[in-house]
Design a protein around this motif. Structure first.
Motif, short mmCIF file in Angstrom:
data_model
loop_
_atom_site.label_atom_id
_atom_site.label_comp_id
_atom_site.label_asym_id
_atom_site.label_seq_id
_atom_site.Cartn_x
_atom_site.Cartn_y
_atom_site.Cartn_z
N ALA A 19 0.82 -1.22 0.00
CA ALA A 19 0.00 0.00 0.00
C ALA A 19 0.85 1.27 0.00
O ALA A 19 0.29 2.37 0.03
N ARG A 20 2.17 1.12 0.00
CA ARG A 20 3.09 2.26 0.08
C ARG A 20 2.80 3.10 1.32
O ARG A 20 2.87 4.33 1.30
N ASP A 21 2.47 2.41 2.41
CA ASP A 21 2.15 3.08 3.67
C ASP A 21 3.46 3.33 4.41
O ASP A 21 3.87 2.55 5.28
N LEU A 22 4.11 4.42 4.08
CA LEU A 22 5.47 4.68 4.55
C LEU A 22 5.60 4.76 6.07
O LEU A 22 6.56 4.21 6.62
N PRO A 23 4.71 5.41 6.80
CA PRO A 23 4.87 5.44 8.26
C PRO A 23 4.88 4.05 8.90
O PRO A 23 5.64 3.79 9.83
N VAL A 24 4.07 3.13 8.40
CA VAL A 24 4.05 1.78 8.94
C VAL A 24 5.35 1.05 8.60
O VAL A 24 5.94 0.37 9.44
N VAL A 25 5.80 1.21 7.36
CA VAL A 25 7.07 0.59 6.96
C VAL A 25 8.21 1.12 7.80
O VAL A 25 9.07 0.36 8.28
N GLN A 26 8.25 2.44 8.02
CA GLN A 26 9.30 3.04 8.82
C GLN A 26 9.23 2.57 10.28
O GLN A 26 10.25 2.29 10.90
N GLY A 27 8.02 2.49 10.82
CA GLY A 27 7.88 2.03 12.20
C GLY A 27 8.35 0.59 12.37
O GLY A 27 9.04 0.26 13.34
N LEU A 28 7.99 -0.29 11.43
CA LEU A 28 8.43 -1.67 11.51
C LEU A 28 9.94 -1.78 11.32
O LEU A 28 10.60 -2.59 11.99
N ALA A 29 10.50 -0.99 10.42
CA ALA A 29 11.95 -1.00 10.23
C ALA A 29 12.66 -0.58 11.52
O ALA A 29 13.69 -1.16 11.90
N LEU A 30 12.11 0.41 12.20
CA LEU A 30 12.70 0.86 13.47
C LEU A 30 12.64 -0.25 14.52
O LEU A 30 13.61 -0.50 15.24
N VAL A 31 11.49 -0.94 14.59
CA VAL A 31 11.34 -2.03 15.55
C VAL A 31 12.30 -3.17 15.24
O VAL A 31 13.00 -3.68 16.12
N PHE A 32 12.38 -3.58 13.97
CA PHE A 32 13.26 -4.69 13.60
C PHE A 32 14.73 -4.35 13.84
O PHE A 32 15.49 -5.16 14.35
N ALA A 33 15.13 -3.13 13.45
CA ALA A 33 16.53 -2.75 13.60
C ALA A 33 16.92 -2.65 15.08
O ALA A 33 18.00 -3.11 15.48
N THR A 34 16.06 -2.05 15.89
CA THR A 34 16.34 -1.93 17.31
C THR A 34 16.41 -3.30 17.97
O THR A 34 17.29 -3.57 18.81
N THR A 35 15.50 -4.19 17.60
CA THR A 35 15.51 -5.55 18.14
C THR A 35 16.81 -6.26 17.79
O THR A 35 17.40 -6.94 18.63
N THR A 36 17.26 -6.10 16.55
CA THR A 36 18.51 -6.74 16.12
C THR A 36 19.69 -6.28 16.96
O THR A 36 20.50 -7.08 17.43
N VAL A 37 19.78 -4.97 17.18
CA VAL A 37 20.90 -4.42 17.95
C VAL A 37 20.87 -4.93 19.39
O VAL A 37 21.89 -5.40 19.93
N LEU A 38 19.72 -4.88 20.03
CA LEU A 38 19.63 -5.28 21.44
C LEU A 38 19.84 -6.77 21.63
O LEU A 38 20.50 -7.20 22.58
N VAL A 39 19.28 -7.58 20.73
CA VAL A 39 19.43 -9.03 20.85
C VAL A 39 20.88 -9.44 20.68
O VAL A 39 21.41 -10.27 21.42
#
Length: 312
Positions: A273-293
Motif C-alpha cells: 500500500a506504500r504506507d510509509l509510516p508503517v514501513v518506517q515504524g516496523l523498520a525501526l522495531v526490527f533494527a532496534t531488536t537486532t541491535v539489542l538481541v
C-alpha cells in the motif's frame, strides 16, 4: 564493561539510523504512493493530487523524513496513511502473534538443539552421530517456504491433522494452528544450533580443564553439563541471538503462507500500500531488536566463557 556497553549502544544507534534511512529511500523509490493506493484502480489525477496534498506527500522527501524522525525520537511513530490508525497501535496489535510464535519456537529450540548436539557429541563418530549430522545438514539446506508448503500438503491437506492456515481461527484458542508454523520455524535453527553445540562439546571435552576434571574423579554427567557445556554454549548463544532476531523480524514467509496476522504480514501489506509510516515504524522495531538481541548475546557469551574474546 560500562565503556563497552556505551560503545555498542552508540554503534547500535548509528546502525538503526542507517537502516531507517535506507528503508525510507528504498520505499520512496518504489513506483506509486499511498495516494495512488487510496484512489483505486482508475484514479483521477486531480483526486490523486488532492490526496497527496492531504497526506503531505507533496512535500520534499527530506522534510517528511526529518519530521518523522523528530516524532519517532519522542516516541510517536505517526499515523498510517491508509488506515488511518496510529502506527504504534498497529505494531502492538500485530506483534502479539509474532511474539507468540517466536516465544514458543525459542522455548522449544533451546532444549531440543542443546540435547541433540550433546547427544551427537557423546557418540562422536558413531552411526547415530552420522545420522544426526547428515539429517540436520539436509534439513538446513531446505528453504523455509518449501518446507512450509510440503508440511501443509502432507499434514494439513492429505492427512488432515492440522489446519492449513489461520484463517477464521484464533492462535490462542486453537493451539493446533501453531503446530505447523512452529515446526517450520524450528527446523533450520535446530540444525544450525545443534551442530554448533556438537562441535563445541567435542572441543570442550578434549580441553585441558575437562581432562583435569576427569583426573579429579568427577562423574561424566557432571563434566559434560557443568564444565563442557557452558564453554561449548558460547558460540551457540550468538547463533541463538541471530535466530531470535530472525524469528521476531524475519517470519514474513511463514506468516504469509499460514496467513498469520503478525508483523511480517503487516510489513507486506504496508509495502504493497506504500504506507510509509508503517514501513518506517516496523523498520525501526526490527533494527532496534537486532541491535539489542545481538548485544545481549555478546554479553551472555562472555559470561559463559570468560576466556572468550567476545565483547572485549
Amino acid at each position: 564493561m560500562i565503556g563497552y556497553l556505551v560503545r555498542r549502544l552508540l554503534l547500535g544507534a548509528v546502525q538503526v539510523l542507517l537502516v531507517v534511512v535506507g528503508v525510507f529511500l528504498l520505499t520512496e523509490a518504489l513506483p506509486g504512493d499511498a495516494a495512488v493506493t487510496i484512489a483505486g484502480d482508475k484514479p483521477d489525477p486531480a483526486v490523486i493530487a488532492g490526496l497527496r496534498a492531504e497526506l503531505g506527500l507533496d512535500r520534499p522527501m527530506w522534510q517528511r523524513f526529518a519530521e518523522w524522525l523528530g516524532s519517532a525520537l519522542q516516541g510517536d511513530l505517526g499515523t498510517s496513511l491508509v488506515g488511518p490508525r496510529p502506527v504504534a497501535e498497529m505494531i502492538g496489535t500485530a506483534a502479539g502473534p509474532t511474539l507468540l510464535l517466536a516465544g514458543l519456537a525459542l522455548a522449544l529450540l533451546v532444549p531440543l538443539s542443546t540435547g541433540l548436539g550433546v547427544l551427537a557429541a557423546r557418540h562422536e563418530g558413531s552411526r547415530l552421530d552420522r545420522l544426526v549430522t547428515s539429517t540436520t545438514l539436509g534439513l538446513y539446506a531446505a528453504p523455509e517456504f518449501a518446507m512450509a508448503i510440503l508440511l501443509v500438503a502432507v499434514f494439513a491437506v492429505q492427512l488432515g491433522w492440522f489446519p492449513p492456515t489461520a484463517i477464521g481461527g484464533s492462535l490462542s484458542s486453537n493451539p493446533a494452528l501453531l503446530a505447523l508454523p512452529i515446526l517450520v520455524l524450528l527446523l533450520r535453527p535446530i540444525c544450525s544450533l545443534s551442530r554448533l553445540v556438537r562441535a563445541g562439546m567435542i572441543d570442550a571435552q578434549r580441553s585441558p580443564f575437562v581432562q583435569h576434571a576427569r583426573r579429579l574423579g568427577l562423574s561424566p554427567t557432571r563434566i559434560r553439563f557443568a564444565h563442557a557445556l557452558p564453554n561449548a554454549a558460547a558460540p551457540a548463544v550468538q547463533q541463538l541471538a541471530r535466530t531470535a532476531d530472525w524469528l521476531i523480524g524475519g517470519v514474513i514467509v511463514v506468516e504469509a503462507i499460514f496467513v498469520i496476522p503478525g508483523l511480517g504480514t503487516s510489513l507486506l501489506e504496508a509495502v504493497s500500500a506504500r504506507d510509509l509510516p508503517v514501513v518506517q515504524g516496523l523498520a525501526l522495531v526490527f533494527a532496534t531488536t537486532t541491535v539489542l538481541v545481538n548485544l545481549g548475546a555478546d554479553l551472555a557469551a562472555r559470561a559463559l566463557s570468560p576466556t572468550s574474546e567476545v565483547g572485549r
